[in-house]
Scaffold this motif. Structure first.
Motif, PDB file in Angstrom:
ATOM      1  N   GLU A  99     116.501  56.902 -17.917  1.00  0.00           N
ATOM      2  CA  GLU A  99     116.572  58.211 -18.454  1.00  0.00           C
ATOM      3  C   GLU A  99     115.057  58.760 -19.249  1.00  0.00           C
ATOM      4  O   GLU A  99     114.766  59.636 -19.071  1.00  0.00           O
ATOM      5  CB  GLU A  99     117.629  58.475 -19.279  1.00  0.00           C
ATOM      6  N   HIS A 100     114.697  57.508 -20.110  1.00  0.00           N
ATOM      7  CA  HIS A 100     113.333  57.729 -20.644  1.00  0.00           C
ATOM      8  C   HIS A 100     112.371  58.059 -19.850  1.00  0.00           C
ATOM      9  O   HIS A 100     111.467  58.922 -19.607  1.00  0.00           O
ATOM     10  CB  HIS A 100     112.888  56.801 -21.499  1.00  0.00           C
ATOM     11  N   MET A 121     120.255  51.965 -17.981  1.00  0.00           N
ATOM     12  CA  MET A 121     120.390  53.566 -17.575  1.00  0.00           C
ATOM     13  C   MET A 121     119.428  54.245 -19.030  1.00  0.00           C
ATOM     14  O   MET A 121     118.794  55.385 -18.511  1.00  0.00           O
ATOM     15  CB  MET A 121     121.869  53.708 -18.044  1.00  0.00           C
ATOM     16  N   GLU A 154     112.446  61.358 -18.025  1.00  0.00           N
ATOM     17  CA  GLU A 154     112.124  62.369 -18.942  1.00  0.00           C
ATOM     18  C   GLU A 154     110.589  62.621 -19.024  1.00  0.00           C
ATOM     19  O   GLU A 154     109.843  63.309 -19.030  1.00  0.00           O
ATOM     20  CB  GLU A 154     112.634  62.006 -20.336  1.00  0.00           C
TER      21      GLU A 154
END
Length: 261
Positions: free
Chosen positions: A21-22, A17, A25
């Motif tokens: 997420e990185h 996760m 982004e």
């Protein structure tokens, strides 16, 4: 009741996760940068004409007549000039997006320090453009012009070929002038260090000499006039990296001392 152990695939999913997420982004930051690049391209279409007139009047091509060898030459030139304008506009915004991406991993001092690199990067890019346009490009053009005259050929240049010749020299050199800022930024966030840069010194020098040889006329003087500033840029980058690395290490040591106390 005792907690039931999580399945192995659930633990693996939790581990993935943060990485996802990185990646999301980073993708979002890249999309923002592409949007600004496209908007700059649209705005660059309005500035392409004045920039074209400026370069034609203030370069060696002002003494010759540029010709169009294809109906697409004018459109191609407009798109090239618009892209260059858009690239210059997008540089500071893209660097800000890069800073915003790594910002959560930086301390407050590092955030303020690295944010100041954005105007510095724009300044170095413009300095590279000036160096390539006013020094390197005239040398390359006069060399090719002398060779053409010595062979008794009539000098009739296509506008597309002429500006492609110019951009192939000017744009790569301007990008190379970003080297000190990029290395300093990567050192401040802990990705690079001067030890690695010193180990790569011979390879870097060789690359700089090759670049200077490729984009300049085949004579020793022109090669040295371009390769020497590029090598100096690398050595200046190493110097900046040494200073940034020492400051970073001092801050980390002070933080460790506070934690130990």
């Amino acid at each position: 009741m005792a907690d039931r152990p999580q399945p192995a695939n659930s633990q693996a999913l939790e581990g993935w996760m943060p990485l996802l997420e990185h990646i999301g982004e980073l993708r979002r930051r890249l999309v923002y940068s592409l949007i600004v690049l496209v908007l700059g391209l649209v705005g660059g279409l309005f500035g392409a004409g004045p920039l074209f007139d400026f370069l034609v009047k203030r370069t060696p091509a002002g003494r010759i007549e540029l010709s169009a060898f294809s109906p697409w030459d004018g459109i191609g030139l407009y798109m090239k000039f618009a892209f260059v304008i858009s690239f210059v506009v997008a540089i500071p915004f893209t660097l800000y997006q890069l800073w915003a991406f790594v910002q959560p991993a930086l301390g407050r001092r590092e955030q303020r320090a690295t944010l100041r690199y954005i105007p510095g990067a724009l300044f170095m890019f413009l300095a590279g453009l000036a160096f390539a346009y006013f020094i390197v490009f005239p040398m390359a053009y006069h060399f090719t012009e002398n060779v053409t005259s010595s062979m008794g050929l009539h000098q009739l240049y296509g506008a597309g070929q002429y500006f492609s010749f110019m951009f192939n020299i000017v744009v790569p050199l301007a990008v190379l002038f970003e080297l000190p800022v990029v290395i300093l930024f990567l050192t401040r966030i802990g990705i690079l260090n001067p030890i690695v840069l010193k180990k790569l010194r011979r390879i870097a020098w060789f690359v700089m000499v090759v670049v200077g040889t490729v984009i300049t006329p085949p004579d020793v003087v022109s090669d040295l006039l371009v390769a020497a500033p590029l090598v100096a840029l690398y050595e200046f980058s190493v110097y900046l990296s040494v200073r940034a690395f020492k400051k970073r290490q001092a801050r980390l040591d002070a933080y460790d001392a506070e934690e130990s106390a």
